[in-house]
Design a protein around this motif. Sequence first.
Motif, PDB file in Angstrom:
ATOM      1  N   ASP A   1      54.038  31.525 -15.086  1.00 32.89           N
ATOM      2  CA  ASP A   1      53.365  32.833 -15.205  1.00 32.89           C
ATOM      3  C   ASP A   1      51.944  32.664 -15.733  1.00 32.89           C
ATOM      4  OD1 ASP A   1      55.603  34.118 -14.259  1.00 32.89           O
ATOM      5  OD2 ASP A   1      56.405  34.595 -16.246  1.00 32.89           O
ATOM      6  N   GLU A   2      51.791  31.733 -16.635  1.00 33.22           N
ATOM      7  CA  GLU A   2      50.459  31.493 -17.190  1.00 33.22           C
ATOM      8  C   GLU A   2      49.510  30.930 -16.122  1.00 33.22           C
ATOM      9  OE1 GLU A   2      49.445  28.992 -20.940  1.00 33.22           O
ATOM     10  OE2 GLU A   2      51.084  30.396 -21.402  1.00 33.22           O
ATOM     11  N   LEU A   3      50.043  30.014 -15.343  1.00 41.10           N
ATOM     12  CA  LEU A   3      49.234  29.440 -14.255  1.00 41.10           C
ATOM     13  C   LEU A   3      48.824  30.537 -13.270  1.00 41.10           C
ATOM     14  CD1 LEU A   3      48.089  27.066 -12.542  1.00 41.10           C
ATOM     15  CD2 LEU A   3      50.362  26.868 -11.504  1.00 41.10           C
ATOM     16  N   LEU A   4      49.802  31.350 -12.895  1.00 40.05           N
ATOM     17  CA  LEU A   4      49.523  32.418 -11.927  1.00 40.05           C
ATOM     18  C   LEU A   4      48.450  33.370 -12.479  1.00 40.05           C
ATOM     19  CD1 LEU A   4      50.293  33.728  -9.229  1.00 40.05           C
ATOM     20  CD2 LEU A   4      52.137  34.936 -10.421  1.00 40.05           C
ATOM     21  N   ALA A   5      48.578  33.709 -13.751  1.00 38.40           N
ATOM     22  CA  ALA A   5      47.579  34.608 -14.355  1.00 38.40           C
ATOM     23  C   ALA A   5      46.199  33.942 -14.340  1.00 38.40           C
ATOM     24  CB  ALA A   5      47.999  34.961 -15.790  1.00 38.40           C
ATOM     25  N   GLY A   6      46.162  32.647 -14.616  1.00 38.99           N
ATOM     26  CA  GLY A   6      44.888  31.922 -14.613  1.00 38.99           C
ATOM     27  C   GLY A   6      44.263  31.897 -13.223  1.00 38.99           C
ATOM     28  N   VAL A   7      45.106  31.741 -12.216  1.00 34.08           N
ATOM     29  CA  VAL A   7      44.625  31.747 -10.825  1.00 34.08           C
ATOM     30  C   VAL A   7      44.038  33.121 -10.513  1.00 34.08           C
ATOM     31  CG1 VAL A   7      45.421  31.678  -8.413  1.00 34.08           C
ATOM     32  CG2 VAL A   7      46.192  29.928 -10.031  1.00 34.08           C
ATOM     33  N   HIS A   8      44.795  34.163 -10.841  1.00 32.83           N
ATOM     34  CA  HIS A   8      44.342  35.526 -10.534  1.00 32.83           C
ATOM     35  C   HIS A   8      43.086  35.908 -11.314  1.00 32.83           C
ATOM     36  CE1 HIS A   8      48.550  36.815  -8.872  1.00 32.83           C
ATOM     37  NE2 HIS A   8      47.818  36.167  -7.984  1.00 32.83           N
ATOM     38  N   ARG A   9      43.031  35.478 -12.564  1.00 32.79           N
ATOM     39  CA  ARG A   9      41.831  35.771 -13.382  1.00 32.79           C
ATOM     40  C   ARG A   9      40.563  35.220 -12.741  1.00 32.79           C
ATOM     41  NH1 ARG A   9      44.522  34.506 -17.941  1.00 32.79           N
ATOM     42  NH2 ARG A   9      43.659  32.398 -18.005  1.00 32.79           N
ATOM     43  N   ARG A  10      40.722  34.120 -12.036  1.00 33.56           N
ATOM     44  CA  ARG A  10      39.548  33.510 -11.391  1.00 33.56           C
ATOM     45  C   ARG A  10      39.336  34.014  -9.977  1.00 33.56           C
ATOM     46  NH1 ARG A  10      41.783  30.248 -15.004  1.00 33.56           N
ATOM     47  NH2 ARG A  10      40.491  28.890 -16.313  1.00 33.56           N
ATOM     48  N   GLY A  11      40.037  35.083  -9.608  1.00 37.21           N
ATOM     49  CA  GLY A  11      39.826  35.679  -8.293  1.00 37.21           C
ATOM     50  C   GLY A  11      40.449  34.898  -7.160  1.00 37.21           C
ATOM     51  N   MET A  12      41.390  34.006  -7.507  1.00 37.97           N
ATOM     52  CA  MET A  12      42.056  33.229  -6.457  1.00 37.97           C
ATOM     53  C   MET A  12      43.491  33.736  -6.289  1.00 37.97           C
ATOM     54  SD  MET A  12      40.648  29.352  -7.252  1.00 37.97           S
ATOM     55  CE  MET A  12      41.236  29.212  -8.925  1.00 37.97           C
TER      56      MET A  12
ATOM     57  N   ASP B   1      39.285  25.591 -13.290  1.00 41.79           N
ATOM     58  CA  ASP B   1      37.838  25.786 -13.179  1.00 41.79           C
ATOM     59  C   ASP B   1      37.229  24.834 -12.147  1.00 41.79           C
ATOM     60  OD1 ASP B   1      37.668  27.930 -14.861  1.00 41.79           O
ATOM     61  OD2 ASP B   1      37.497  26.676 -16.663  1.00 41.79           O
ATOM     62  N   TYR B   2      37.848  23.682 -11.997  1.00 43.03           N
ATOM     63  CA  TYR B   2      37.394  22.737 -10.966  1.00 43.03           C
ATOM     64  C   TYR B   2      37.564  23.363  -9.567  1.00 43.03           C
ATOM     65  CZ  TYR B   2      37.824  18.594  -7.903  1.00 43.03           C
ATOM     66  OH  TYR B   2      37.712  17.674  -6.884  1.00 43.03           O
ATOM     67  N   LEU B   3      38.710  24.026  -9.366  1.00 43.56           N
ATOM     68  CA  LEU B   3      38.954  24.646  -8.051  1.00 43.56           C
ATOM     69  C   LEU B   3      38.009  25.814  -7.823  1.00 43.56           C
ATOM     70  CD1 LEU B   3      42.859  24.528  -7.943  1.00 43.56           C
ATOM     71  CD2 LEU B   3      41.199  22.890  -7.065  1.00 43.56           C
ATOM     72  N   ARG B   4      37.738  26.522  -8.893  1.00 43.14           N
ATOM     73  CA  ARG B   4      36.788  27.643  -8.821  1.00 43.14           C
ATOM     74  C   ARG B   4      35.392  27.122  -8.445  1.00 43.14           C
ATOM     75  NH1 ARG B   4      35.528  32.217  -7.876  1.00 43.14           N
ATOM     76  NH2 ARG B   4      34.009  33.339  -9.101  1.00 43.14           N
ATOM     77  N   GLU B   5      35.040  26.007  -9.027  1.00 42.59           N
ATOM     78  CA  GLU B   5      33.737  25.404  -8.732  1.00 42.59           C
ATOM     79  C   GLU B   5      33.668  24.965  -7.256  1.00 42.59           C
ATOM     80  OE1 GLU B   5      31.190  24.286 -11.000  1.00 42.59           O
ATOM     81  OE2 GLU B   5      30.074  23.090  -9.536  1.00 42.59           O
ATOM     82  N   LEU B   6      34.771  24.430  -6.764  1.00 41.05           N
ATOM     83  CA  LEU B   6      34.824  24.029  -5.352  1.00 41.05           C
ATOM     84  C   LEU B   6      34.691  25.261  -4.459  1.00 41.05           C
ATOM     85  CD1 LEU B   6      35.291  21.729  -3.310  1.00 41.05           C
ATOM     86  CD2 LEU B   6      37.755  22.036  -3.643  1.00 41.05           C
ATOM     87  N   GLY B   7      35.241  26.382  -4.945  1.00 38.12           N
ATOM     88  CA  GLY B   7      35.056  27.651  -4.229  1.00 38.12           C
ATOM     89  C   GLY B   7      36.231  28.081  -3.375  1.00 38.12           C
ATOM     90  N   VAL B   8      37.372  27.378  -3.501  1.00 35.63           N
ATOM     91  CA  VAL B   8      38.519  27.742  -2.663  1.00 35.63           C
ATOM     92  C   VAL B   8      39.096  29.084  -3.093  1.00 35.63           C
ATOM     93  CG1 VAL B   8      39.091  25.379  -2.059  1.00 35.63           C
ATOM     94  CG2 VAL B   8      40.107  26.392  -4.108  1.00 35.63           C
ATOM     95  N   ASP B   9      39.786  29.730  -2.155  1.00 40.11           N
ATOM     96  CA  ASP B   9      40.305  31.076  -2.393  1.00 40.11           C
ATOM     97  C   ASP B   9      41.772  31.088  -2.773  1.00 40.11           C
ATOM     98  OD1 ASP B   9      37.987  32.761  -0.929  1.00 40.11           O
ATOM     99  OD2 ASP B   9      38.437  30.952   0.223  1.00 40.11           O
TER     100      ASP B   9
END
Length: 593
Positions: A106-117, A62-70
Motif C-alpha cells: 500500500d505504501e508503494l502504491l501510494a508513493g507511485v500515485h503521489r508521483r503521478g504514476m 524518484d529515479y523512475l520519475r526522473e526517467l519520466g515513465v508513466d
Amino acid sequence: MSLDVRSIPDRSARAPQEGRPDRQEDAPWWQSAVVYQVYPRSFADADGDGIGDLRGIASRLDYLRELGVDVLWLSPVYPSPQDDNGYDISDYQDIDPVFGSLADFDELLAGVHRRGMKLVMDLVVNHTSDEHPWFRDSRANVGGKRDWYVWRPARPGRVPGTPGAEPNNWGSFFSGPAWEFDEGSGEYYLHLFSRKQPDLNWENPRVRHAVYAMMRWWLERGVDGFRMDVINLVSKDQRFPDGAVADGAAHGDGSPFYVCGPRIHEYLQEMHREVFAAHPGRLLTVGEMPGVDVDQARLFTDPDRAEVDMVFQFEHVGLDHGPGGKFDPRPLRLSELKRSLGRWQEGLATTGWNSLYWNNHDQPRAVSRFGDDGPRHRELSAKALATVLHLHRGTPYVYQGEELGMANAPFAAVDDFRDIESLNHYAHAVAAGADPERVLDGLRRMGRDNARTPMQWDASPGAGFTIGTPWIAANPDHLRVNAAAQLADPSSVFHHYRRLIALRHGEPAVVHGDFTMLLPEDEHLYVFTRGLGGTALLVAANLDGAPRPLPAAVLEGWGGARVLVANYADRPDLGGFPVLRPWECVVLRRASA
Ligand code: ISL
C-alpha cells in the motif's frame, strides 16, 4: 513550429490533450504512456537479504520519475514457492514475505500515485502453484475443487505412471511432458509450464469467477490495471489431441490446441464485463500472448469488442530462434525484423493498438542480442535500438536496466544460472547426448537470467542493489555501467531514454501519427516516417557497426528539418552528412505550417 525535447514542459504541468486535433481528444491515456517493468527480485533490496523487495522499489521511485515513465508494471510479488520466480502463485491476495507485506505494498502504491504514476499488477491465472490451496484441494478431491484444474486419465491401454502413458504427447514449455502423474488418484494433471504450475480449468465458471473476484479486490485496493501472463493460453481444446512431433523432438506441439483456443474471446469479454467495465478510462490491460498473430491481436484489442487494451506479441523476438528453438539462435536479418514490425504497425493502424518492446524478464538483453555490447558501440547501439522502438506507434515498455544499456551477463558455468527454464533445458539436452559446452552457449546467449541479474545502481560491490549477497551474481560491468554514472552524464543512455519518453509526451505525431516503412529490404538501415496532420517525422538508424550512406531519395524534402533526437553529439541535420555513422540514429521533424 519546431520542437525541442529540452523545452517540453514537465508532465505534471501539462494539460494532457491541449491543442490536439479532435481525433486524439478522446484517446485513452495509455496511448501516450510509457511503461517501466520492475522485476522485484532483482530491482532493489532494502533489507539486505540479497533479494529485491517492495521497500527497495519504493526507495527508487524518484529515479523512475526522473526517467519520466508513466506506469510501473510489477512482476509477481504474491506468496509463492518461487519455482518460477513468483510466476507460480500460492495466494493471489497477499504479498510474499520475501518481498514485504500488504502494508508495504500500500505504501508503494501510494508513493507511485503521489508521483503521478500508475501501477499495473502481473496477473498469472493460466496456472497457480501446486501449493495453492485450490490445487491442494483439487488433488485431494475435496471441497468440490477437483475440476478446478485439468485432470485426465492415462492414455487408453497404457499403465498409468509409466513412460508414454501421459494423456497426450504435449511437451511443456520448460522441457519434459506437459502432464504430471498423481499417485493418489491415478490421474494426470496438465502443466504447460513447470510441474509446480498446474493449469487452471477455465471451462469451470467457478474458477473464472474466483479469478474475477480476486482482480476486483486488487482494483479496489487501488491498482491501475493488469499485465496478464500467457492469457491467450487459458482456453484449451477439450479433446486434448496429440500434437505434431517435429524431427528429433521428444514431445508433440500442443500449441494449436491451446494458443488462442476456442473460448478465449468469450472469456476475455466476460472478464471485461465482470472486472474492467466498472472502471472506464482508468485502467491499462495488456495480455501477454505467445503465438498470437496480427489478425487475432486486432480482435483482442478492438475497443468495440471490449477485451484488452493491447497485447504482447512474440513474432519479432522469435526471428532469431534457430531450427533447434530459442537456445539454438541464428543471426537476425534486419529485413525480416522490419517486415514483422511493419506488418504489426499496419495491421493495428486503424483498429487496436500495439505494445512495443525489445526486453522483458524472459528475453536476453537487447543491446547484446540486437545491438553491440562491446566497448565502442554499446551506448550508441543501445540508443539506436531505443530510438527505433520508441518512435513506432504503440505503447513502449522499458525493462529495468534497459535504460542504462545493461548487457547480457558473463555466465561461466551452469551453476551460475538460476532460471528453471535454463536449468531444465540443460539437464534434458545433456541427458539426451548434446555437447554441454554448446548447450551452455545457447543459455548464455538466450537464457532468461540475462535479464535477471541485479539492477546496476552504482559501482559498489553489490551494484547498489544489495548490501548482502545477491541471489544471482551482479554483472561485473556494473563498475562502468550504472545508474549513478549515467544520471550525472547528459549524454548517457539513461538521458537518451528520458528524451525519447519526453518526446512521446510532447509530440502527438509520435503517439498518433501514421507509420510508413522505407527501405524495407535494406539489411543495415531502419528508416521510417510518421505523419500527423501537417507534421512529419523521419526516423533513420544505422543498425550496423560500419558507416552506411542514406539513399538520396529518402532525404528529399527534409532539407532544413529540425533534429529532435540523435545519438552523436555533432549531428546538426542530415543535409550535409547523408552518411550514417556506426549505429547512428536521428529523428527529424518538419511541419508544413
Ligand atoms: O521464455 C519463454 C520460454 O521460452 C517464453 O515462452 C515464456 O515462458 C512465455 O513467454 C510465457 O511467459 C510468462 O509465463 C511463464 C513465466 O515463466 C514467464 O516468466 C512469464 O513471462 C509462466 O508463468
